[in-house]
Design a protein around this motif. Sequence first.
Motif, short mmCIF file in Angstrom:
data_model
loop_
_atom_site.label_atom_id
_atom_site.label_comp_id
_atom_site.label_asym_id
_atom_site.label_seq_id
_atom_site.Cartn_x
_atom_site.Cartn_y
_atom_site.Cartn_z
N GLN A 145 5.95 -4.53 6.55
CA GLN A 145 6.65 -5.63 6.76
C GLN A 145 5.27 -6.67 7.53
O GLN A 145 4.92 -7.96 6.77
CB GLN A 145 7.26 -5.88 8.53
CG GLN A 145 8.25 -5.06 8.51
CD GLN A 145 10.08 -5.41 7.21
OE1 GLN A 145 9.53 -6.49 7.51
NE2 GLN A 145 10.11 -3.94 6.36
N ILE A 146 3.82 -5.71 7.74
CA ILE A 146 2.66 -6.60 8.02
C ILE A 146 2.29 -7.10 5.75
O ILE A 146 1.94 -8.52 5.82
CB ILE A 146 1.77 -6.40 8.01
CG1 ILE A 146 1.96 -5.17 9.50
CG2 ILE A 146 0.29 -6.32 7.78
CD1 ILE A 146 1.00 -3.72 9.81
N THR A 180 4.40 -14.33 2.80
CA THR A 180 6.04 -15.21 3.29
C THR A 180 5.43 -16.21 4.67
O THR A 180 5.65 -17.02 4.15
CB THR A 180 7.11 -14.54 3.72
OG1 THR A 180 6.75 -13.08 4.72
CG2 THR A 180 7.35 -13.57 3.57
N ALA A 181 4.06 -15.88 5.02
CA ALA A 181 3.32 -16.62 6.17
C ALA A 181 2.54 -17.62 5.49
O ALA A 181 2.18 -18.90 5.43
CB ALA A 181 2.14 -15.61 6.80
N THR A 197 -2.19 -11.28 -8.13
CA THR A 197 -2.73 -9.59 -8.06
C THR A 197 -2.61 -9.06 -6.12
O THR A 197 -2.38 -8.19 -6.37
CB THR A 197 -4.08 -10.37 -7.98
OG1 THR A 197 -4.72 -10.92 -9.51
CG2 THR A 197 -4.93 -8.94 -7.61
N LEU A 198 -2.62 -10.32 -5.16
CA LEU A 198 -2.41 -10.02 -3.89
C LEU A 198 -0.95 -9.57 -3.79
O LEU A 198 -0.97 -8.48 -2.93
CB LEU A 198 -2.20 -10.79 -2.83
CG LEU A 198 -4.10 -11.17 -2.70
CD1 LEU A 198 -4.49 -11.87 -1.54
CD2 LEU A 198 -5.03 -10.01 -2.09
N ALA A 199 0.02 -9.35 -4.27
CA ALA A 199 1.14 -8.38 -4.22
C ALA A 199 1.53 -6.90 -4.66
O ALA A 199 2.08 -6.18 -3.81
CB ALA A 199 2.41 -9.34 -5.06
N TYR A 200 -0.51 -6.51 -4.87
CA TYR A 200 -0.22 -5.06 -5.19
C TYR A 200 0.25 -4.41 -4.12
O TYR A 200 0.55 -3.43 -3.74
CB TYR A 200 -1.39 -5.22 -5.59
CG TYR A 200 -2.01 -4.37 -7.55
CD1 TYR A 200 -0.93 -3.47 -7.12
CD2 TYR A 200 -1.55 -5.48 -8.24
CE1 TYR A 200 -1.19 -3.18 -8.86
CE2 TYR A 200 -1.51 -5.13 -9.95
CZ TYR A 200 -1.41 -4.25 -9.90
OH TYR A 200 -1.47 -3.46 -11.08
#
Lengths: 500, 246
Positions: free
Chosen positions: A214-215, A221-222, A340-343
């Motif tokens: 979730q974090i 999403t934020a 990249t940060l979706a890793y």
Amino acid sequence: MSHELETASRPETLRRVAIDPVSRVEGHGKVTILLDENNKIHQVRLHIVEFRGFERFIQGRPYWEVPVMVQRLCGICPVSHHLAASKALDVMLGIRQITPTAEKVRRLMHYGQMLQSHALHFFHLSSPDLLFGFDSEVALRNIVGVAAAHPEIARKGVLLRKFGQEVIHMTAGKRVHGTGAVPGGVNKSLAAADRAALLKDVYQMVAWSREAVQISKQLHTATPALYDVFGNFRSNFMSIVAPDGGMDFYHGALRARDADGRLLFDQVNYQGYNDLIEEEVRPWSYMKFPFLRSLGKEDGWYRVGPLARVQNCDQISSPLADGERKEFVAYGKGQPIHATLAYHWARMIEMLYAAETIKELLHDDDIEGSDLMVTGTRQPGEEAEGVGVIEAPRGTLFHHYRVGEDDLVTMANLIVSTTHNNQAMNTAVREVAKKYLTGREITEGLLNHIEIAIRAFDPCLSCATHALGRMPLEVAIVGADGTLIDEVTRDHRGLTRALA
Amino acid sequence: MSRMNEQQVFLIDGRDVPFAPGQTVMQAALDAGVYIPHLCFHPQFKPHGSCKLCTVKVNGRPATSCTLPVAAGMEIESETAELKDKRRMLLQMLFVEGNHFCPSCEKSGNCKLQALAYDLGMMSPHYDHFFPDRPVDATHPEILLDFNRCILCELCVRASGEVDRKNVFALSGRGITKHLIVNSESGRLGDTDMSTTDMAMSVCPVGVILKKRVGFAVPVGQRKYDTIPISEQFGDAPNAVLEQTR
């Protein structure tokens, strides 16, 4: 596209900024950036400055020593090397199937490692950037700062990792560098008391892993303008998948997709990996650049690891993680997510999958079984060989060995996860440098953006630099006034010396 | 000097130790449950006195306890800080002379050299490593020789000659070039009649003579010195590695 910003045309006219070492990653690497007087970026490189020689010095050693020796490549995910080597030697020994207990104990060991490594990366190494902001106060941007500001998050991270380490300890005999897997099986199963102790805590680990998903999801999403865009570039993806296309960290066959998510190949037996993958050597890095032969150097590079695995598989066998995977895929609106940060998000989905799988394995009585090892009929001929592949925390890991009739290793080739991501990491830092650094005064916070792009891959630079003897080198001696005094170059055939 | 049931005694570190006529200090000590560190000593063979680990002080003078006959009234110092320092130093020299890579050595946990290093609190090799080049001999179908770990104790030489009656091993060279060789024309173990049931298989205190394809079959925690230090284990039972061969 892949070579843009790799080599500046007149480096001697440019200013050099170095991030050395890159912090909060496993191993040692540095980034060099060459800029002109207007702070326009001309060259960005991620250099791997460590040097290992495992492929060479494992030669001449008895094969049964290999799983224990090669894992010393690293202290972060040694279990991956331990198991990939054991799997390769199973094949070499002609063993088609190890016992159910052996396979489940090996799986448990591996999923314990995935859990601890992913927890370590997310909570200890990356959460300071994600919780405090990329250019937040540098003195606080570490796990101690997280523990002070978010004690609950830090505590859960520490305990998740501890649990994973306990799983490894109980299956491999030691928390780090154990001896549990041997060619043909395992040397111990899980003791009843250990099983009970792990069962007591595993439900909490599943719950905390859900919270971690979730974090990491909320970051996207934020603040999609940052998280969905930062270091975004298109690439192919590769991983192993189970026969049914499901996610599997321990065993499967190779699958790759292109940047649009179309299958490039599927269910390819990894024993023939050499036909699929080639490695390129570039003179400025100790880490090789692998690519898919069918697509060539320019277009054939790919990403491995959580981002690839979560999008490469058709489903995840554990229900909670599969629900999260579906949400992740839906977030891409029909296209693969390349951010990249979706890793991080994908990595936490994998941590949940690992926790759920550990729970499932702990409920299986085979885990305490006594049928530990099988023998096979070694391949005939002077040399027998085997390839072992596993999905390590950072991505697909290949071990390939040839063994002579006298039981001594004659050849070893390792392609480790971080090596697969070499081009992708370089592309990521170039994308970030172009977007955030160009034309601006360089600050620590801006340079941290570069490190954040590298960190997202969770690179392990120590085991990624195992090549020996084939690495071309360039050494230049430059005088205080900038003139080139001497230059020595070595190609893969030997040493050539040239006075500039 | 005290007497217990007319048994003759001598003193080790102030403790009365009984002995039988003809015994060495080492034999009497081990019989009485007093451990004196050793590597080249084995109760079945004539003492050798070469590793010097068992050096004690006899009435103030150093001597190897495995070769020294006991005499009534001897006062032996063994567990003193000075002697422990010396023993640690000897171990450090043995470690740097060979290539002892415990992390990947299958004998780890069953190795006397390693066990003694733990027992004597050796925290580092201290000296520069020699890193000798010693290729392994894998020519025998069932047995591997890893000369990297040889400490020249000659137990295999003695076992193969005196018990197995095969004379497979010998030492060659002098001084720092001294090394273990195989007594065959080719110099290779595959050309000897050594077998896995020979006593020479079981006496190596380190990881030179190994049954092939056993490796790490015994898990960490179940190896001979994993939980009980060598100083609390007596006798020279065959190594656990051999007992648990597949």
